[in-house]
Design a protein around this motif. Structure first.
Motif, PDB file in Angstrom:
ATOM      1  N   LEU A  15      32.855  62.679  36.138  1.00  0.00           N
ATOM      2  CA  LEU A  15      32.258  62.227  34.881  1.00  0.00           C
ATOM      3  C   LEU A  15      33.089  62.706  33.698  1.00  0.00           C
ATOM      4  O   LEU A  15      33.383  61.935  32.774  1.00  0.00           O
ATOM      5  N   ILE A  16      33.487  63.961  33.710  1.00  0.00           N
ATOM      6  CA  ILE A  16      34.287  64.528  32.620  1.00  0.00           C
ATOM      7  C   ILE A  16      35.628  63.808  32.514  1.00  0.00           C
ATOM      8  O   ILE A  16      36.083  63.456  31.416  1.00  0.00           O
ATOM      9  N   LEU A  17      36.270  63.546  33.661  1.00  0.00           N
ATOM     10  CA  LEU A  17      37.552  62.847  33.653  1.00  0.00           C
ATOM     11  C   LEU A  17      37.389  61.419  33.139  1.00  0.00           C
ATOM     12  O   LEU A  17      38.235  60.925  32.382  1.00  0.00           O
ATOM     13  N   SER A  18      36.311  60.770  33.547  1.00  0.00           N
ATOM     14  CA  SER A  18      36.059  59.406  33.090  1.00  0.00           C
ATOM     15  C   SER A  18      35.841  59.361  31.580  1.00  0.00           C
ATOM     16  O   SER A  18      36.371  58.480  30.882  1.00  0.00           O
ATOM     17  N   VAL A  19      35.089  60.312  31.064  1.00  0.00           N
ATOM     18  CA  VAL A  19      34.825  60.377  29.626  1.00  0.00           C
ATOM     19  C   VAL A  19      36.116  60.651  28.861  1.00  0.00           C
ATOM     20  O   VAL A  19      36.395  60.005  27.839  1.00  0.00           O
ATOM     21  N   SER A  20      36.920  61.586  29.345  1.00  0.00           N
ATOM     22  CA  SER A  20      38.175  61.907  28.643  1.00  0.00           C
ATOM     23  C   SER A  20      39.105  60.698  28.637  1.00  0.00           C
ATOM     24  O   SER A  20      39.792  60.428  27.646  1.00  0.00           O
ATOM     25  N   TYR A  21      39.116  59.944  29.722  1.00  0.00           N
ATOM     26  CA  TYR A  21      39.950  58.747  29.825  1.00  0.00           C
ATOM     27  C   TYR A  21      39.492  57.686  28.826  1.00  0.00           C
ATOM     28  O   TYR A  21      40.304  57.094  28.109  1.00  0.00           O
ATOM     29  N   GLU A  22      38.189  57.450  28.758  1.00  0.00           N
ATOM     30  CA  GLU A  22      37.654  56.439  27.835  1.00  0.00           C
ATOM     31  C   GLU A  22      37.901  56.833  26.380  1.00  0.00           C
ATOM     32  O   GLU A  22      38.269  55.987  25.548  1.00  0.00           O
ATOM     33  N   LEU A  23      37.716  58.106  26.068  1.00  0.00           N
ATOM     34  CA  LEU A  23      37.953  58.564  24.697  1.00  0.00           C
ATOM     35  C   LEU A  23      39.424  58.431  24.319  1.00  0.00           C
ATOM     36  O   LEU A  23      39.760  58.085  23.181  1.00  0.00           O
ATOM     37  N   LEU A  24      40.297  58.702  25.274  1.00  0.00           N
ATOM     38  CA  LEU A  24      41.738  58.580  25.022  1.00  0.00           C
ATOM     39  C   LEU A  24      42.099  57.135  24.686  1.00  0.00           C
ATOM     40  O   LEU A  24      42.819  56.873  23.720  1.00  0.00           O
ATOM     41  N   LEU A  25      41.597  56.195  25.481  1.00  0.00           N
ATOM     42  CA  LEU A  25      41.931  54.786  25.247  1.00  0.00           C
ATOM     43  C   LEU A  25      41.321  54.273  23.949  1.00  0.00           C
ATOM     44  O   LEU A  25      41.913  53.451  23.249  1.00  0.00           O
ATOM     45  N   GLU A  26      40.130  54.768  23.625  1.00  0.00           N
ATOM     46  CA  GLU A  26      39.440  54.289  22.425  1.00  0.00           C
ATOM     47  C   GLU A  26      40.049  54.849  21.141  1.00  0.00           C
ATOM     48  O   GLU A  26      40.191  54.126  20.142  1.00  0.00           O
ATOM     49  N   ASN A  27      40.408  56.134  21.157  1.00  0.00           N
ATOM     50  CA  ASN A  27      40.758  56.813  19.907  1.00  0.00           C
ATOM     51  C   ASN A  27      42.170  57.392  19.842  1.00  0.00           C
ATOM     52  O   ASN A  27      42.614  57.812  18.776  1.00  0.00           O
ATOM     53  N   GLY A  28      42.872  57.459  20.973  1.00  0.00           N
ATOM     54  CA  GLY A  28      44.186  58.088  20.982  1.00  0.00           C
ATOM     55  C   GLY A  28      44.083  59.582  21.220  1.00  0.00           C
ATOM     56  O   GLY A  28      43.033  60.198  21.011  1.00  0.00           O
ATOM     57  N   TYR A  29      45.199  60.170  21.655  1.00  0.00           N
ATOM     58  CA  TYR A  29      45.190  61.570  22.068  1.00  0.00           C
ATOM     59  C   TYR A  29      44.772  62.522  20.957  1.00  0.00           C
ATOM     60  O   TYR A  29      43.975  63.436  21.167  1.00  0.00           O
ATOM     61  N   GLU A  30      45.306  62.306  19.757  1.00  0.00           N
ATOM     62  CA  GLU A  30      45.077  63.247  18.661  1.00  0.00           C
ATOM     63  C   GLU A  30      43.600  63.364  18.308  1.00  0.00           C
ATOM     64  O   GLU A  30      43.133  64.433  17.882  1.00  0.00           O
ATOM     65  N   SER A  31      42.834  62.270  18.502  1.00  0.00           N
ATOM     66  CA  SER A  31      41.422  62.270  18.113  1.00  0.00           C
ATOM     67  C   SER A  31      40.502  62.863  19.173  1.00  0.00           C
ATOM     68  O   SER A  31      39.341  63.159  18.893  1.00  0.00           O
TER      69      SER A  31
END
Length: 204
Positions: A15-31
């Motif tokens: 779940l944590i990995l999935s969330v981090s992946y979705e956030l990365l694609l949505e907002n970019g690494y810096e965000s």
């Protein structure tokens, strides 16, 4: 890189990995932040730090696990076909929304050594290991010279793909990838023949 400790709750980790992946694609690494990952996943920051030492590690783990599922390692019985399929899969991935994130991670890594170290560990080393395995199978089957410099060959075969991604910005097509691989393989064969001839001359 996941840390050792008590047995993991696999579902929670996924779940944590999935969330981090979705956030990365949505907002970019810096965000992306550990706080945001924890809040979205409904876990504490301590839970994340129990398995990953920093943001770079959890984000890279999530991203590259997802990437690996899109780039299986072929075994057709032909080293040429295996490299061609492997390189084409990589090129297709690079052209995707997810693949474009590789360029961002590399760019961010120029100012963030922790991220660059994680990128090399989670992405570069596994991909090079896959390529080395394919070439080694070709050597063992007699398709390639036993004197082949595997590491340099990987640079020759895959370097042009990253050049297009990071420098020229040219798009990939199956024909372009095939042309690059064919030229690289011809170069490898010519180099091996030259080395063999030089060795024979030196032995005289």
């Amino acid at each position: 890189m996941a840390q050792k400790g008590r047995p993991r709750d696999v579902k929670l980790q996924q779940l944590i990995l999935s969330v981090s992946y979705e956030l990365l694609l949505e907002n970019g690494y810096e965000s992306v932040t550990i706080e945001k990952i924890a809040e979205t996943a409904g876990v504490s920051k301590a839970t994340i730090y129990k398995w990953w030492p920093n943001k770079a590690a959890v984000v890279a783990d999530g991203f590259f696990k997802a990437a690996a599922s899109q780039m299986p390692v072929p075994d057709t019985g032909s080293v040429m076909e295996d490299i061609l399929i492997h390189a084409t899969n990589l090129a297709v991935f690079m052209e995707s929304k997810e693949g474009n994130m590789i360029a961002e991670l590399i760019g961010q890594g120029q100012m963030n050594q922790t991220l660059m170290k994680v990128f090399r560990e989670y992405y570069v080393k596994p991909r090079r290991s896959e390529s080395a395995m394919i070439l080694t199978r070709g050597i063992n089957r007699g398709e390639l010279s036993p004197n082949l410099d595997v590491n340099s060959s990987i640079d020759l075969l895959y370097g042009p793909l990253f050049y297009r991604l990071l420098v020229s910005g040219e798009s990939f097509t199956p024909d372009k990838v095939r042309g690059i691989i064919l030229m690289a393989f011809n170069g490898l064969r010519n180099l091996n023949e030259r080395k063999i001839n030089e060795r024979k001359i030196n032995e005289k």
